[in-house]
Design a protein around this motif. Structure first.
Motif, PDB file in Angstrom:
ATOM      1  N   PHE A 154       0.811  -1.217   0.000  1.00 40.12           N
ATOM      2  CA  PHE A 154       0.000   0.000   0.000  1.00 40.12           C
ATOM      3  C   PHE A 154       0.848   1.272   0.000  1.00 40.12           C
ATOM      4  N   ALA A 155       2.159   1.130  -0.161  1.00 35.32           N
ATOM      5  CA  ALA A 155       3.060   2.279  -0.094  1.00 35.32           C
ATOM      6  C   ALA A 155       2.936   3.162  -1.333  1.00 35.32           C
ATOM      7  N   GLU A 156       2.928   4.479  -1.136  1.00 32.36           N
ATOM      8  CA  GLU A 156       2.940   5.397  -2.263  1.00 32.36           C
ATOM      9  C   GLU A 156       4.290   5.371  -2.968  1.00 32.36           C
ATOM     10  N   ARG A 157       5.363   5.274  -2.179  1.00 34.33           N
ATOM     11  CA  ARG A 157       6.723   5.181  -2.727  1.00 34.33           C
ATOM     12  C   ARG A 157       7.502   4.152  -1.929  1.00 34.33           C
ATOM     13  N   LEU A 158       8.284   3.336  -2.623  1.00 39.36           N
ATOM     14  CA  LEU A 158       9.090   2.330  -1.958  1.00 39.36           C
ATOM     15  C   LEU A 158      10.376   2.964  -1.436  1.00 39.36           C
ATOM     16  N   PRO A 159      10.734   2.707  -0.178  1.00 38.52           N
ATOM     17  CA  PRO A 159      11.960   3.293   0.362  1.00 38.52           C
ATOM     18  C   PRO A 159      13.212   2.940  -0.426  1.00 38.52           C
ATOM     19  N   HIS A 160      13.238   1.754  -1.023  1.00 39.71           N
ATOM     20  CA  HIS A 160      14.421   1.308  -1.750  1.00 39.71           C
ATOM     21  C   HIS A 160      14.311   1.549  -3.254  1.00 39.71           C
ATOM     22  N   ALA A 161      13.174   2.131  -3.699  1.00 41.17           N
ATOM     23  CA  ALA A 161      12.982   2.431  -5.119  1.00 41.17           C
ATOM     24  C   ALA A 161      11.971   3.566  -5.217  1.00 41.17           C
ATOM     25  N   ALA A 162      12.468   4.801  -5.050  1.00 39.80           N
ATOM     26  CA  ALA A 162      11.574   5.947  -4.913  1.00 39.80           C
ATOM     27  C   ALA A 162      10.682   6.172  -6.124  1.00 39.80           C
ATOM     28  N   GLY A 163      11.082   5.650  -7.267  1.00 41.44           N
ATOM     29  CA  GLY A 163      10.268   5.842  -8.458  1.00 41.44           C
ATOM     30  C   GLY A 163       9.120   4.867  -8.581  1.00 41.44           C
ATOM     31  N   ARG A 164       9.016   3.920  -7.626  1.00 36.80           N
ATOM     32  CA  ARG A 164       7.963   2.918  -7.683  1.00 36.80           C
ATOM     33  C   ARG A 164       7.098   2.974  -6.434  1.00 36.80           C
ATOM     34  N   GLY A 165       5.866   2.523  -6.579  1.00 36.71           N
ATOM     35  CA  GLY A 165       4.968   2.409  -5.440  1.00 36.71           C
ATOM     36  C   GLY A 165       4.519   0.978  -5.271  1.00 36.71           C
ATOM     37  N   GLY A 166       3.786   0.714  -4.196  1.00 36.85           N
ATOM     38  CA  GLY A 166       3.258  -0.609  -3.960  1.00 36.85           C
ATOM     39  C   GLY A 166       2.185  -0.970  -4.975  1.00 36.85           C
ATOM     40  N   ALA A 167       2.015  -2.255  -5.195  1.00 37.79           N
ATOM     41  CA  ALA A 167       1.064  -2.723  -6.201  1.00 37.79           C
ATOM     42  C   ALA A 167      -0.367  -2.327  -5.872  1.00 37.79           C
ATOM     43  N   LEU A 168      -0.665  -2.079  -4.591  1.00 38.96           N
ATOM     44  CA  LEU A 168      -2.029  -1.740  -4.165  1.00 38.96           C
ATOM     45  C   LEU A 168      -2.120  -0.292  -3.672  1.00 38.96           C
ATOM     46  N   ARG A 169      -1.200   0.547  -4.113  1.00 44.23           N
ATOM     47  CA  ARG A 169      -1.132   1.923  -3.580  1.00 44.23           C
ATOM     48  C   ARG A 169      -2.414   2.715  -3.804  1.00 44.23           C
ATOM     49  N   SER A 170      -3.145   2.419  -4.862  1.00 48.30           N
ATOM     50  CA  SER A 170      -4.387   3.154  -5.115  1.00 48.30           C
ATOM     51  C   SER A 170      -5.628   2.408  -4.636  1.00 48.30           C
ATOM     52  N   ALA A 171      -5.441   1.139  -4.210  1.00 45.46           N
ATOM     53  CA  ALA A 171      -6.604   0.318  -3.851  1.00 45.46           C
ATOM     54  C   ALA A 171      -7.278   0.801  -2.581  1.00 45.46           C
ATOM     55  N   ALA A 172      -6.501   1.359  -1.643  1.00 45.93           N
ATOM     56  CA  ALA A 172      -7.086   1.802  -0.371  1.00 45.93           C
ATOM     57  C   ALA A 172      -8.135   2.891  -0.572  1.00 45.93           C
ATOM     58  N   HIS A 173      -8.079   3.597  -1.701  1.00 48.33           N
ATOM     59  CA  HIS A 173      -9.069   4.642  -1.971  1.00 48.33           C
ATOM     60  C   HIS A 173     -10.438   4.064  -2.307  1.00 48.33           C
ATOM     61  N   ARG A 174     -10.503   2.745  -2.524  1.00 48.27           N
ATOM     62  CA  ARG A 174     -11.800   2.115  -2.766  1.00 48.27           C
ATOM     63  C   ARG A 174     -12.468   1.683  -1.464  1.00 48.27           C
ATOM     64  N   VAL A 175     -11.849   2.049  -0.322  1.00 45.85           N
ATOM     65  CA  VAL A 175     -12.382   1.693   0.996  1.00 45.85           C
ATOM     66  C   VAL A 175     -12.785   2.980   1.712  1.00 45.85           C
ATOM     67  N   ARG A 176     -14.053   3.071   2.096  1.00 49.02           N
ATOM     68  CA  ARG A 176     -14.528   4.278   2.769  1.00 49.02           C
ATOM     69  C   ARG A 176     -14.008   4.374   4.203  1.00 49.02           C
ATOM     70  N   GLY A 177     -13.770   3.229   4.822  1.00 50.96           N
ATOM     71  CA  GLY A 177     -13.249   3.198   6.176  1.00 50.96           C
ATOM     72  C   GLY A 177     -11.791   2.794   6.195  1.00 50.96           C
ATOM     73  N   PRO A 178     -11.334   2.153   7.271  1.00 53.52           N
ATOM     74  CA  PRO A 178      -9.919   1.795   7.384  1.00 53.52           C
ATOM     75  C   PRO A 178      -9.552   0.483   6.692  1.00 53.52           C
ATOM     76  N   VAL A 179      -8.268   0.371   6.337  1.00 52.51           N
ATOM     77  CA  VAL A 179      -7.658  -0.886   5.911  1.00 52.51           C
ATOM     78  C   VAL A 179      -6.740  -1.307   7.056  1.00 52.51           C
TER      79      VAL A 179
END
Length: 444
Positions: free
Chosen positions: A312-337
């Motif tokens: 769910f990371a927006e940016r990977l600490p070891h690869a700043a140009g990449r994000g987690g595979a589910l980085r945008s998926a949490a926006h499909r949840v109205r409450g918490p993940v």
């Protein structure tokens, strides 16, 4: 369904490619609308061998819900159990229970002790999960039983495992690299690396598992002269995990996501709360990516999730140009993940990172490098504004209304035998309360 601890309860069954049993889905849609439910909890299991094991898990996990809800005002809760084709090795405990001795095990050999060869139950499960590969499975079992000393035998074992996991269709459209976690692209290099080195690493991790369990847990003996074959057995286990992991993503995205979209279109629509254990956590997380445009769910609770803690990371600490595979998926949840994690989970704390790290590019690992950690062991990592709560805070304090949340549940998720430890020790009223609190069920 009869015999369940809660009502109303439905099943949603999927095949390996995410195709749903249409009769079950249509029955759920029709009856959910008729019962005018306010909330629906959808639970996806992790590794199981049979539908019976899956429903047993759901029965135990859901059992505390009615008492916990009590006089919950307007809440009218329904339950759904997701059944998908997965497997576990017979030496792994299920939902915190002690595994039974394998059929034909020598007298006095307990369930937590490794044994030569491949037990009959696991052999049958492999034949089922990998149709058309019976000869490969039989030869793998033969090598594990004989444990030959010649290096060529270990090389043969590695070739056979690679042949087993590259099942036709598993790496096709329903399981391509698009669903890879943030730190895993394509086929893991553990299937292409030197098999002796890979088995040595797995054998060392299995030995270390002994020191990672509670004092009351049974000790895992040293690997001894046959340590490489203990590691080979683990390589086979990780091979099945690799296939199940990819399958979980495909079933979530191609199957559960669209089914949830149909539920969201029911009028009146119940609030949807997703719960997933182990690879089931990956399944429900990838279901978010398969939701129709505009559809959302109310909450997600991951129990010992077996996928990257950077998903769910927006940016990977070891690869700043990449994000987690589910980085945008949490926006499909109205409450918490919510990620529930425990440091007693040796499957995720030791074996998962070893399997991920065996890649040939880690000759100079960074100090404290956690690139290959699992979300069910470390919680959510590198997600901005993600609070970290202990269990008491999660149960009694203010619960975050949205975004990613990590909850350390080591206080209750703590029992199990090697090699997986407490990975399946999830049937606790405290975790049921976390699901209710995350979803604000009964607290409008």
């Amino acid at each position: 369904m009869t015999g369940m601890s809660v009502r109303p309860y439905w099943e949603l069954r999927f095949d390996a490619y995410g195709d749903v049993d249409l009769r079950q889905r249509d029955r759920l849609l029709e009856q959910a609308a008729q019962q005018d439910l306010t909330d629906l909890v959808v639970f996806a299991h992790g590794w199981n061998n049979t539908r019976t094991m899956a429903t047993r898990l759901y029965d135990r996990f859901f059992a505390p819900f009615p008492e916990l809800l009590g006089e919950a005002g307007p809440a009218r809760l329904g339950y759904v159990g997701v059944v998908w084709p997965s497997m576990r090795f017979a030496d792994e405990s299920l939902a915190g229970s002690t595994p039974e001795p394998a059929p034909g095990a020598p007298p006095g050999l307990d369930a937590g002790t490794p044994r030569p060869g491949l037990d009959a139950e696991t052999h049958r499960a492999l034949d089922t999960v990998f149709p058309g590969r019976r000869q490969i499975v039989a030869r793998l079992a033969e090598l594990l039983a004989e444990r030959p000393e010649r290096p060529a035998a270990l090389d043969e074992f590695g070739v056979l495992v690679r042949g087993l996991v590259r099942v036709h269709g598993e790496l096709g459209a329903a399981g391509d690299t698009a669903d890879a976690d943030a730190d895993e692209d394509g086929v893991p290099a553990m299937f292409g690396a030197d098999v002796t080195e890979v088995c040595e690493r797995f054998a060392a991790a299995l030995t270390e598992a002994c020191g990672k369990t509670d004092a009351e847990d049974r000790a895992f003996p040293d690997s001894g002269p046959g340590g490489l074959w203990d590691g080979a057995h683990e390589l086979l286990r990780q091979g099945t995990y690799y296939v199940m992991k990819r399958r979980a993503g495909a079933v979530g995205r191609e199957g559960l996501g669209p089914a949830l979209g149909a539920l969201a279109a029911v009028r009146p629509a119940p609030r949807l709360h997703l719960v997933g254990h182990s690879f089931g956590g990956r399944l429900v997380s990838y279901a978010l990516t398969g939701l129709p445009e505009g559809a959302t769910v109310a909450s997600v609770t991951l129990l010992q999730g077996a996928f990257s803690h950077y998903a769910f990371a927006e940016r990977l600490p070891h690869a700043a140009g990449r994000g987690g595979a589910l980085r945008s998926a949490a926006h499909r949840v109205r409450g918490p993940v919510v990620s529930c994690h425990s440091h007693h989970d040796t499957a995720l704390g030791l074996l998962y990172p070893v399997a991920s790290r065996v890649s040939g590019d880690d000759a100079s690992p960074l100090p404290g490098d956690t690139r290959w950690g699992a979300i069910g062991y470390h919680g959510v990592q590198a997600a901005e504004g993600c609070p970290r709560l202990d269990l008491a805070e999660a149960l009694d304090g203010p619960f975050p209304a949205e975004g990613c949340v990590s909850v350390d549940v080591s206080e209750v998720v703590r029992h199990g035998v090697p090699p997986v430890g407490a990975h399946s020790d999830i049937c606790h009223a405290e975790l049921a309360r976390v699901v209710l609190r995350a979803g604000r069920i009964g607290a409008r």
